[in-house]
Every structure is written in structure tokens, then in C-alpha cells.
Enzyme design. Sequence first.
Site, PDB file in Angstrom:
ATOM      1  N   CYS A 113      44.615  35.892  42.773  1.00  0.00           N
ATOM      2  CA  CYS A 113      43.841  37.049  42.308  1.00  0.00           C
ATOM      3  C   CYS A 113      44.144  38.328  43.070  1.00  0.00           C
ATOM      4  O   CYS A 113      43.840  39.428  42.590  1.00  0.00           O
ATOM      5  CB  CYS A 113      42.350  36.740  42.395  1.00  0.00           C
ATOM      6  N   HIS A 238      39.048  43.184  42.000  1.00  0.00           N
ATOM      7  CA  HIS A 238      39.401  42.008  41.199  1.00  0.00           C
ATOM      8  C   HIS A 238      38.221  41.640  40.314  1.00  0.00           C
ATOM      9  O   HIS A 238      37.076  41.530  40.775  1.00  0.00           O
ATOM     10  CB  HIS A 238      39.780  40.841  42.104  1.00  0.00           C
ATOM     11  N   ASN A 268      37.920  36.607  33.886  1.00  0.00           N
ATOM     12  CA  ASN A 268      38.739  36.615  35.099  1.00  0.00           C
ATOM     13  C   ASN A 268      40.189  36.308  34.699  1.00  0.00           C
ATOM     14  O   ASN A 268      40.512  35.184  34.327  1.00  0.00           O
ATOM     15  CB  ASN A 268      38.215  35.562  36.075  1.00  0.00           C
TER      16      ASN A 268
END
EC number: 2.3.1.180
Length: 312
Positions: A113, A238, A268
Site C-alpha cells: 500500500c 492511502h 482499498n
Amino acid sequence: MNGSRIAAVGHYQPAKVLTNEDLAGLVDTSDEWIRSRVGIRTRHIAGPDEPVDELAAHAAAKALAGAGLAPSDIDLVLVATSTAVDRSPNMAARVANRLGIPSPAAMDINVVCAGFTHALATADHTVRAGAATRALVIGADKMSDVADWSDRTTCVLVGDGAGAAVVEATDEPGIGPVLWGSVPEMGNAVRIEGTPSRFAQEGQSVYRWATTQLPSIARKACERAGLAPEDLAGVVLHQANLRIIEPLAEKIGAVNAVVARDVIESGNTSAASIPLAFSKLVERGELSTGDPVLLFGFGGNLSYAGQVVRCP
């Protein structure tokens, strides 16, 4: 040249949209349960005939067009991804081939990430050192390939997509010094492992770490750029979980900044999440050319990397 800058950004998402109601037909969950815990309403899911390098190439082509450049102007391709299926050829080489980029240095960067902000720093360093003139920096992940669609705690999180930036040399630095690091002893808190590979995490551990340890690190990234958090026009964290993004942004102290909340509609998307969200803010006109924006990635390996950039 004394620095580098982002000349243009671009993003791409697959056409298929998976809603919370759709997920309720797959696992024991509901729209209310998902929205109250992670803030996500929808996510885009790539089909079996849409590999990671195709997502990446679409986003990169958009960034190239925005910069007014041809593929032949690029001499470095960096792809941040953790969902590549094959070891070789890597995603960067496949993207270069799709776009017709002749003889670039082509490397993948797997920091999950935090991959895009690591790749952006690497491009900045490489261009400033004179080892490249213009770089394509891409974050692309197909998280649906590694999701456990029977686990309601993780499958509701993930989405697919890509975001890209063109980085070029400039007299006035437009990419601030990176602040990066990791917590290796907690690396197992976020995992993509096994055969077949599956995404899993220790959600509470990640939440506590992100909301208690990362605010001071993000503020230090601002300090390295010579700015106070209140000077920021934008914050792109993020896009892990709205319950992480909002308290983290508040604790950073960027009181005048637009905060990216693309997780609501995209889920995500791992390494894609920061460039995807950033590109959307630019496209919608929520940020203006020259605005200082904090990009801050965190997650897998419990790694983090952040820098302040000037908006293209």
C-alpha cells in the site's frame, strides 16, 4: 536540473462496479455494516481478461496525454504493485511494451500500500541524479485476485485500479524529500501470501498503528518540505479505510486541506489508491497547479513513505 516535478497524472478503473448490496449476496454482511466500519459504498472489479498491466497502461497513457508527451519521451518505468502473477516479464516491462516505450529502465516496486510513494521517491532520486530524464510512475493492483471472497472482514475492503504520474526534471523542485521507513517486526499485520495468494490482515493492529504512530511521521514529511501542515492544500493518504483516513488527517493538522476520500467509491486499491485519488482531485479541479499536497502511503510490511508534492 536541481529537482523533479510531477508533470501530469492519470487514473483508470474497470467498468464493473460491485456495491455493498452485491456483496451482501456473497457473504454475511450488509450495506450498513460495511459503511459503518470502513466507509466504503462501492468498488471497481476487473474481469479475468483485465490483467494488472492493462490497468496500469490505461492510467499511464492518460498521464502521458496530460503531459503532452509521447511514449518515446520516457526512459524509466516504475510500477508499484503487489498483485503481479508472474515473476518475469515484470509489470513495468509489460506496460512499456503495451505503450510502445523504447528501451526504458523498467522496474517493479513491491511495498504494497506504500508502493506508489516509494516509487515516486525512487523516480525523484533517479531523475535528480541524472540517470533518467522522464519517468512514468504507476501504482496498479488487482486486489480482487487475492481476495478471500468468503471472508467478510477483508473482501468488503478491496477494489481494483491504477493511477500514474509523469515525473520530469525541473529547476525548481516539485517533489519534496521523502520520509520513509517500516516496522518489520509487525510486518505480518498485513499479508498477501500462500498458494494461491490471499490477502489477510490484523485490522485492529493496523488501525492502532496508523492512527497513533503515523501522524507524527506525516508531520515530519511536511517539515522536510519546509511546510507546516496548515500550509497544505491537499492530503492524499492511502485509501485503506475511512475510519483510518479521517482521524489520521485530523491528527496531522492539515486544517486547510482537501482530504481525499476516494475509498468511499473505490475501496482499498493498495498501491493504486494514492495516485488514483490524487488524479481524481486534480481532474475535478479540487486542487490547483502549484498547490502543496501531502502524499502518504502506509500498510503492507507496516511500511510508510510520504512526501509533499506540487500539484501539476
